[in-house]
Write a protein that holds these residues in place. Structure first.
Motif, short mmCIF file in Angstrom:
data_model
loop_
_atom_site.label_atom_id
_atom_site.label_comp_id
_atom_site.label_asym_id
_atom_site.label_seq_id
_atom_site.Cartn_x
_atom_site.Cartn_y
_atom_site.Cartn_z
N LEU A 3 39.20 36.30 32.10
CA LEU A 3 39.72 35.88 33.36
C LEU A 3 39.10 36.96 34.46
O LEU A 3 39.20 38.13 34.19
CB LEU A 3 41.39 36.16 33.69
N PRO A 4 38.43 36.50 35.38
CA PRO A 4 37.81 37.34 36.37
C PRO A 4 38.91 37.89 37.18
O PRO A 4 39.84 37.26 37.48
CB PRO A 4 37.09 36.19 37.53
N VAL A 5 38.88 39.19 37.47
CA VAL A 5 39.90 40.29 37.89
C VAL A 5 39.18 40.85 39.12
O VAL A 5 38.45 41.56 38.82
CB VAL A 5 40.66 41.05 37.15
N ILE A 6 39.47 40.75 40.43
CA ILE A 6 39.13 41.39 41.38
C ILE A 6 40.03 42.31 42.11
O ILE A 6 41.13 41.82 42.50
CB ILE A 6 38.53 40.46 42.56
N MET A 7 39.77 43.46 41.81
CA MET A 7 40.88 44.50 42.67
C MET A 7 40.52 44.64 43.95
O MET A 7 39.34 44.88 44.51
CB MET A 7 40.70 46.08 41.90
N ILE A 8 41.61 44.59 44.68
CA ILE A 8 41.42 44.49 46.14
C ILE A 8 42.43 45.59 46.52
O ILE A 8 43.57 45.66 46.53
CB ILE A 8 41.86 43.36 47.00
N THR A 9 41.67 46.74 47.15
CA THR A 9 42.58 48.10 47.32
C THR A 9 41.97 49.01 48.59
O THR A 9 40.86 48.69 48.86
CB THR A 9 42.75 48.85 45.72
N SER A 10 42.72 50.00 48.88
CA SER A 10 42.35 50.89 49.90
C SER A 10 41.54 52.06 49.04
O SER A 10 40.98 52.90 49.83
CB SER A 10 43.39 51.52 50.93
N LYS A 11 41.91 52.13 47.96
CA LYS A 11 41.39 53.19 47.06
C LYS A 11 39.80 52.91 46.80
O LYS A 11 39.39 52.14 46.30
CB LYS A 11 42.08 53.65 45.79
N ASP A 12 38.86 53.81 47.59
CA ASP A 12 37.41 53.52 47.76
C ASP A 12 36.69 54.59 47.21
O ASP A 12 35.39 54.72 47.12
CB ASP A 12 37.13 53.26 49.13
N SER A 13 37.19 55.74 46.26
CA SER A 13 36.30 57.00 46.05
C SER A 13 35.56 56.21 44.68
O SER A 13 35.87 55.39 44.04
CB SER A 13 37.01 57.94 45.50
N ALA A 28 41.92 30.71 38.03
CA ALA A 28 40.42 30.86 38.00
C ALA A 28 40.01 32.15 38.29
O ALA A 28 39.09 32.59 37.85
CB ALA A 28 39.86 29.84 39.04
N VAL A 29 40.65 32.95 39.12
CA VAL A 29 40.31 34.30 39.63
C VAL A 29 41.83 34.84 39.96
O VAL A 29 42.56 34.24 40.61
CB VAL A 29 39.64 34.30 40.84
N LEU A 30 41.82 36.30 39.41
CA LEU A 30 43.28 36.94 39.94
C LEU A 30 42.77 37.94 40.91
O LEU A 30 41.51 38.82 40.57
CB LEU A 30 43.71 37.68 38.78
N LEU A 31 43.37 38.00 41.93
CA LEU A 31 43.14 39.25 43.02
C LEU A 31 44.18 40.30 42.81
O LEU A 31 45.46 39.82 42.81
CB LEU A 31 43.07 38.71 44.50
N LEU A 32 43.89 41.46 42.84
CA LEU A 32 44.85 42.52 42.12
C LEU A 32 44.97 43.71 42.98
O LEU A 32 43.91 44.42 43.04
CB LEU A 32 44.65 42.69 40.77
N ASP A 33 45.92 43.91 43.66
CA ASP A 33 46.05 45.34 44.40
C ASP A 33 46.23 46.29 43.33
O ASP A 33 47.11 46.11 42.35
CB ASP A 33 47.16 45.31 45.32
N VAL A 34 45.70 47.41 43.51
CA VAL A 34 46.02 48.65 42.64
C VAL A 34 47.52 49.32 42.85
O VAL A 34 48.21 49.59 42.25
CB VAL A 34 44.83 49.94 42.75
N LEU A 35 47.71 49.71 44.29
CA LEU A 35 48.78 50.39 44.71
C LEU A 35 50.32 49.43 44.80
O LEU A 35 50.27 48.65 45.87
CB LEU A 35 48.69 51.16 45.84
N MET A 36 50.87 49.11 43.90
CA MET A 36 52.26 48.72 43.81
C MET A 36 53.29 49.31 43.46
O MET A 36 53.28 50.15 42.37
CB MET A 36 51.83 47.22 43.17
#
Length: 126
Positions: A82-92, A53-61
């Motif tokens: 497909l809903p993709v939510i990037m979850i990351t510490s990169k915030d600029s 239903a939803v993909l949660l995806l880290d950027v730095l791997m």
């Protein structure tokens, strides 16, 4: 797997951090079936055999980063919406733009509040 778990929407989280994997599971599991994997190879094996239903995806791997994986998914017709939510510490602002250009639907920065994650996932699952 129980019939109840089968009927729940499935959220796939791809993050190489065990801590983030556990946090996502604790946050979402009462309402969603959560599958975790630490890399893109694991994600590919899940995404082709499970309705996500939803993909949660880290950027730095390691190996393949989340941006490249998102771009790859968006080229495949069955995953274009497909809903993709990037979850990351990169915030600029530049990082956020890169996420959008790669095809991310939403962008959530670490550390995140559990309520933020529940609310964001809930927007895509009725």
């Amino acid at each position: 797997m129980s019939d109840v778990a089968q009927s729940m929407p499935t959220v796939l989280t791809v993050d190489d951090s065990i801590t983030i994997q556990q946090l996502v599971k604790q946050t979402l599991e009462p309402d969603y079936r959560v599958i975790v994997t630490g890399n893109v190879v694991g994600a590919l094996s899940v995404i082709y055999r499970e309705p996500i239903a939803v993909l949660l995806l880290d950027v730095l791997m390691p190996e393949v980063d989340g941006l490249e994986f998102c771009r790859t998914l968006r080229r495949l017709p069955q995953f274009q919406t497909l809903p993709v939510i990037m979850i990351t510490s990169k915030d600029s602002p530049f990082d956020r733009i890169q996420g959008r250009l790669a095809g991310a639907t939403e962008y959530l920065t670490k550390p995140f509040e559990p309520d933020q994650l529940r609310q964001m996932v809930g927007k895509f699952v009725q």
